[in-house]
Design a protein around this motif. Structure first.
Motif, PDB file in Angstrom:
ATOM      1  N   ASN A 156      51.511  16.283  16.232  1.00  0.00           N
ATOM      2  CA  ASN A 156      52.511  15.229  16.025  1.00  0.00           C
ATOM      3  C   ASN A 156      53.928  15.752  16.260  1.00  0.00           C
ATOM      4  O   ASN A 156      54.755  15.100  16.900  1.00  0.00           O
ATOM      5  CB  ASN A 156      52.383  14.661  14.613  1.00  0.00           C
ATOM      6  N   TYR A 157      54.220  16.944  15.709  1.00  0.00           N
ATOM      7  CA  TYR A 157      55.551  17.516  15.910  1.00  0.00           C
ATOM      8  C   TYR A 157      55.803  17.830  17.384  1.00  0.00           C
ATOM      9  O   TYR A 157      56.909  17.607  17.909  1.00  0.00           O
ATOM     10  CB  TYR A 157      55.718  18.787  15.071  1.00  0.00           C
ATOM     11  N   ALA A 158      54.794  18.382  18.071  1.00  0.00           N
ATOM     12  CA  ALA A 158      54.948  18.733  19.493  1.00  0.00           C
ATOM     13  C   ALA A 158      55.208  17.488  20.334  1.00  0.00           C
ATOM     14  O   ALA A 158      56.045  17.492  21.253  1.00  0.00           O
ATOM     15  CB  ALA A 158      53.699  19.458  19.996  1.00  0.00           C
ATOM     16  N   THR A 209      51.039  17.604  24.082  1.00  0.00           N
ATOM     17  CA  THR A 209      50.404  17.060  22.875  1.00  0.00           C
ATOM     18  C   THR A 209      48.950  17.503  22.778  1.00  0.00           C
ATOM     19  O   THR A 209      48.481  17.921  21.709  1.00  0.00           O
ATOM     20  CB  THR A 209      50.496  15.521  22.890  1.00  0.00           C
ATOM     21  N   CYS A 210      48.238  17.421  23.883  1.00  0.00           N
ATOM     22  CA  CYS A 210      46.818  17.807  23.899  1.00  0.00           C
ATOM     23  C   CYS A 210      46.672  19.309  23.659  1.00  0.00           C
ATOM     24  O   CYS A 210      45.782  19.747  22.936  1.00  0.00           O
ATOM     25  CB  CYS A 210      46.208  17.399  25.235  1.00  0.00           C
ATOM     26  N   ALA A 211      47.562  20.109  24.258  1.00  0.00           N
ATOM     27  CA  ALA A 211      47.512  21.559  24.056  1.00  0.00           C
ATOM     28  C   ALA A 211      47.764  21.905  22.592  1.00  0.00           C
ATOM     29  O   ALA A 211      47.128  22.815  22.030  1.00  0.00           O
ATOM     30  CB  ALA A 211      48.533  22.244  24.953  1.00  0.00           C
ATOM     31  N   ALA A 212      48.692  21.194  21.978  1.00  0.00           N
ATOM     32  CA  ALA A 212      48.992  21.442  20.569  1.00  0.00           C
ATOM     33  C   ALA A 212      47.776  21.142  19.689  1.00  0.00           C
ATOM     34  O   ALA A 212      47.535  21.829  18.692  1.00  0.00           O
ATOM     35  CB  ALA A 212      50.189  20.596  20.138  1.00  0.00           C
ATOM     36  N   ARG A 226      56.636  27.239  24.160  1.00  0.00           N
ATOM     37  CA  ARG A 226      57.773  27.462  23.260  1.00  0.00           C
ATOM     38  C   ARG A 226      57.843  26.380  22.177  1.00  0.00           C
ATOM     39  O   ARG A 226      58.209  26.649  21.032  1.00  0.00           O
ATOM     40  CB  ARG A 226      59.069  27.494  24.070  1.00  0.00           C
ATOM     41  N   ILE A 227      57.528  25.149  22.570  1.00  0.00           N
ATOM     42  CA  ILE A 227      57.527  24.055  21.588  1.00  0.00           C
ATOM     43  C   ILE A 227      56.464  24.297  20.519  1.00  0.00           C
ATOM     44  O   ILE A 227      56.719  24.219  19.309  1.00  0.00           O
ATOM     45  CB  ILE A 227      57.295  22.713  22.300  1.00  0.00           C
ATOM     46  N   ILE A 228      55.230  24.613  20.964  1.00  0.00           N
ATOM     47  CA  ILE A 228      54.125  24.820  20.013  1.00  0.00           C
ATOM     48  C   ILE A 228      54.404  26.023  19.117  1.00  0.00           C
ATOM     49  O   ILE A 228      54.071  26.017  17.927  1.00  0.00           O
ATOM     50  CB  ILE A 228      52.800  24.992  20.781  1.00  0.00           C
ATOM     51  N   CYS A 229      55.037  27.058  19.664  1.00  0.00           N
ATOM     52  CA  CYS A 229      55.361  28.253  18.875  1.00  0.00           C
ATOM     53  C   CYS A 229      56.197  27.871  17.649  1.00  0.00           C
ATOM     54  O   CYS A 229      55.944  28.341  16.533  1.00  0.00           O
ATOM     55  CB  CYS A 229      56.109  29.248  19.757  1.00  0.00           C
ATOM     56  N   ILE A 230      57.188  26.990  17.830  1.00  0.00           N
ATOM     57  CA  ILE A 230      58.079  26.598  16.723  1.00  0.00           C
ATOM     58  C   ILE A 230      57.341  25.730  15.707  1.00  0.00           C
ATOM     59  O   ILE A 230      57.351  26.001  14.496  1.00  0.00           O
ATOM     60  CB  ILE A 230      59.309  25.852  17.278  1.00  0.00           C
ATOM     61  N   VAL A 231      56.686  24.654  16.179  1.00  0.00           N
ATOM     62  CA  VAL A 231      56.058  23.719  15.232  1.00  0.00           C
ATOM     63  C   VAL A 231      54.837  24.349  14.565  1.00  0.00           C
ATOM     64  O   VAL A 231      54.526  24.036  13.408  1.00  0.00           O
ATOM     65  CB  VAL A 231      55.679  22.401  15.949  1.00  0.00           C
ATOM     66  N   ASP A 232      54.137  25.264  15.269  1.00  0.00           N
ATOM     67  CA  ASP A 232      52.994  25.969  14.686  1.00  0.00           C
ATOM     68  C   ASP A 232      53.470  26.855  13.534  1.00  0.00           C
ATOM     69  O   ASP A 232      52.883  26.871  12.442  1.00  0.00           O
ATOM     70  CB  ASP A 232      52.313  26.797  15.774  1.00  0.00           C
TER      71      ASP A 232
END
Length: 647
Positions: free
Chosen positions: A486-488, A506-509, A588-594
């Motif tokens: 959701n965050y990604a 989104t799917c990768a996240a 980079r996006i997933i790194c932050i929200v993860d």
């Protein structure tokens, strides 16, 4: 008397026993070898001329570039199907009559995402040696400052063969050769066209034999083109459905322009002569001066009439070019990447311009789309309209969108839900074949879009199945992955990424931790700090996930994003130690929200942090672990959602 008779017999014997060396090369359908024998449009025509004139033809087969050298060195007497240019006319003699018009086209690999000439930068492009289209394309590249690697080959078949064998992403050939052979080599023809030329016969410069060959060939070509039925049949036999090389409107335009230009030049010369004559007679009576004045006025009226005709012709040409440009746009934009709204708007606008006396309607169930006042009008009908295929009366349900004088409808079914309908009064000013061609473009886009939507649904289903499997393996996975997803998705939309890239991120996240299936539960759920060996094993989960995903059709593009979601901005992350913008944006996006979700959730080895503490960690590691600009964007999202205030 006997001497004259002998000389006459010798002349006749010479004229009826000429041996002509004919240069041929592989360029179907104009000229090619069929079962070892010369064949093609130009061969059929030349053999007919030879038979009529008693010539004997000896064929010399080679590559096109070698044939140009043979012609230059008089090793052959005639070369068939060669483009006329002023530069070549300095080297070779040409006949005067043209059989075909041709132009160059760019062909590319079927999977190459070509939009315009700038997409070729840094790529390899194949051209034929000494080919006029290849040289013209090089000038186009220089004009747009596009640098490519050029691969020179012998002829057109080698150009398309280089594309098929992946030695080049594109190549330059003639439009006739491309139209006849693109499917054979699995290439596609782009909308990039240039350098229209006339195809003629060429001869060695100054060869004595030219005085015999050129007049005979020109006379035969004139006779052939004067017989429209025979000329069209010959072209149709070799060029398929293309019975006219020059479109009628363009031929008419050229004819009007040519007649006007000749008339204007003739009038100018006549006027100059008349002025000189009247200047010498200035001493004559005033009646002659008045007569000259009247004649001049009459000539001016003729000029005005010619100018009006030229302006009308120019306007028609402009309209034709605009229609042609619209068609090229439609063909180049048949891609599932375009949204339905974007494509339908462009399609209907372009189609409406091709049908000025009618109304073009796209019918989808009970919804009608049409062009009104240069914008798309969407009308919902009270119920679905059943318009029969072909020509019929306009249904009453169309009264809200159809002008009163439109009484007939020409309908083409696209699929079970979609119909393309042309409304008109008495006669539709559009060829039915053109209407069906436009419908084919619409049908192709519709099928592509449905296929894309099916793949998206399948990809999401597979991702959800993976997530379910992982949930049985690690107790925290389901909620964690859902929150990260959701965050990604929100970050991708905040960055105004397109729908396709947003879907991929989104799917990768959702399945970024899929690789944890390969890690024992005892390690994943261990309440204590991991040992060095255990941590090294955990660090392999992005690699494992990427390896699983890249082999699944529809999920291949997710592999790179998943593999690098534990890389760090400063280059100290894993598995490959990428740094900065070398790390994919989605990673980079997933790194932050993860990291944020992990910090704010309970884990076996620790309790969840407070939101403020997690935000402080993100800010402290911005520029080290995280992309600093993306951290700012993520904090904006948190502020909007949770009302969190941070420095």
């Amino acid at each position: 008397m006997k001497l004259l008779l002998i000389i006459a017999l010798m002349i006749c014997s010479f004229s009826f026993s000429i041996t002509v060396r004919v240069g041929i090369y592989d360029n179907p359908p104009q000229v090619f070898l069929s079962n070892g024998r010369p064949a093609g449009l130009y061969i059929e025509l030349l053999e007919k001329i030879a038979k009529e004139n008693g010539w004997k033809l000896n064929y010399v087969f080679s590559t096109f570039s070698e044939q140009l050298e043979n012609l230059k060195n008089a090793k052959i007497d005639v070369l068939v199907s060669i483009a006329y240019t002023p530069e070549r006319a300095q080297i070779y003699d040409y006949n005067n009559e043209t059989l075909l018009l041709n132009w160059g086209v760019l062909c590319v690999d079927e999977k190459f995402p070509y939009r315009d000439i700038t997409d070729l930068a840094g790529k390899t492009i194949a051209i034929s040696r000494s080919d006029v289209y290849g040289q013209a394309f090089i000038k186009e590249l220089r004009r747009y400052s596009v640098v490519v690697e050029l691969l020179e080959v012998s002829d057109y078949p080698d150009v398309l063969r280089a594309i098929r064998e992946k030695r080049a992403v594109g190549g330059i050939v003639s439009r006739i050769y491309a139209a006849q052979n693109y499917e054979k080599f699995n290439v596609k023809i782009t909308g990039t066209i240039f350098s229209p030329v006339e195809l003629r016969f060429a001869f060695p410069k100054g060869s004595p034999l030219n005085e015999t060959l050129i007049p005979a060939i020109d006379e035969s070509l004139k006779a052939l083109k004067s017989d429209v039925k025979s000329y069209s049949a010959l072209l149709a036999r070799y060029l398929g459905m293309e019975k006219q090389v020059v479109p009628r409107w363009l031929a008419t335009a050229f004819l009007i322009f040519g007649i006007s230009a000749v008339g204007f030049a003739s009038w100018t010369m006549s006027l100059r002569t008349l002025v000189r004559l009247r200047t010498k007679q200035l001493t004559k009576a005033n009646e002659e001066l008045q007569q000259l004045h009247e004649e001049t006025l009459a000539q001016n009226q003729e000029i005005s009439a010619l100018n009006e005709q030229l302006q009308s012709t120019f306007t028609q040409l402009e309209d034709a070019v605009k229609r042609f440009t619209d068609m090229i746009w439609l063909l180049s934009n048949v891609s599932a990447d375009a949204t339905r709204e974007e494509f339908y708007e462009k399609f209907l606008s372009a189609t409406q311009k091709l049908c000025p006396n009618g109304r073009v309607v796209l019918l989808q169930g009970d919804v009608c789309l049409s062009v009104k006042d240069d914008s798309i009008e969407k009308v919902s009908l009270s119920r679905s309209v059943n318009v029969p295929e072909g020509i019929s009366q306009v249904p009453e349900e169309f009264s809200r969108i159809a002008e009163k004088h439109f009484g007939r409808a020409f309908c083409i079914n696209i699929d079970d839900e979609t119909k393309l309908v042309f409304l008109y009064a008495d006669k539709l000013q559009m060829e039915p074949d053109l209407a069906r061609g436009l419908a084919s473009i619409l049908s192709l886009y519709t099928r592509l879009k449905k296929h894309e939507e099916m793949l998206v649904s399948l990809s999401e289903g597979i991702a959800q199945a993976f997530l379910t499997a992982l949930e049985f393996h690690e107790q925290y996975t389901a909620k964690h992955s859902e929150t990260v997803k959701n965050y990604a998705s929100k970050m991708a939309r905040k960055l105004n990424l397109d729908e396709n890239e947003t879907r991929l991120i989104t799917c990768a996240a959702m399945i970024h931790d899929l690789g944890k299936l390969a890690i024992p539960k005892t390690i994943l759920n261990k309440p204590d700090r991991l040992s060095a060996e255990e941590f090294e094993l955990v660090k392999q989960h992005p690699v494992v996930a990427a390896e699983i995903v890249k082999h699944i059709k529809g999920l291949e593009d997710l592999a790179t994003i998943i593999r690098h979601h534990h890389e760090r901005w400063d280059g100290t992350g894993y598995p490959d130690g990428l740094a900065g913008e070398d790390i994919p944006l989605g990673s980079r996006i997933i790194c932050i929200v993860d990291a944020f979700e992990a910090m704010t959730s309970d884990r076996p080895y620790r309790k969840a942090m407070k939101i403020e503490e997690a935000i402080s960690e993100l800010l402290r590691n911005a520029g080290k672990q995280f992309d600093p600009q993306l951290v700012k964007i993520f904090l904006e999202i948190l502020s909007e959602e949770r009302g969190v205030v941070f420095d």
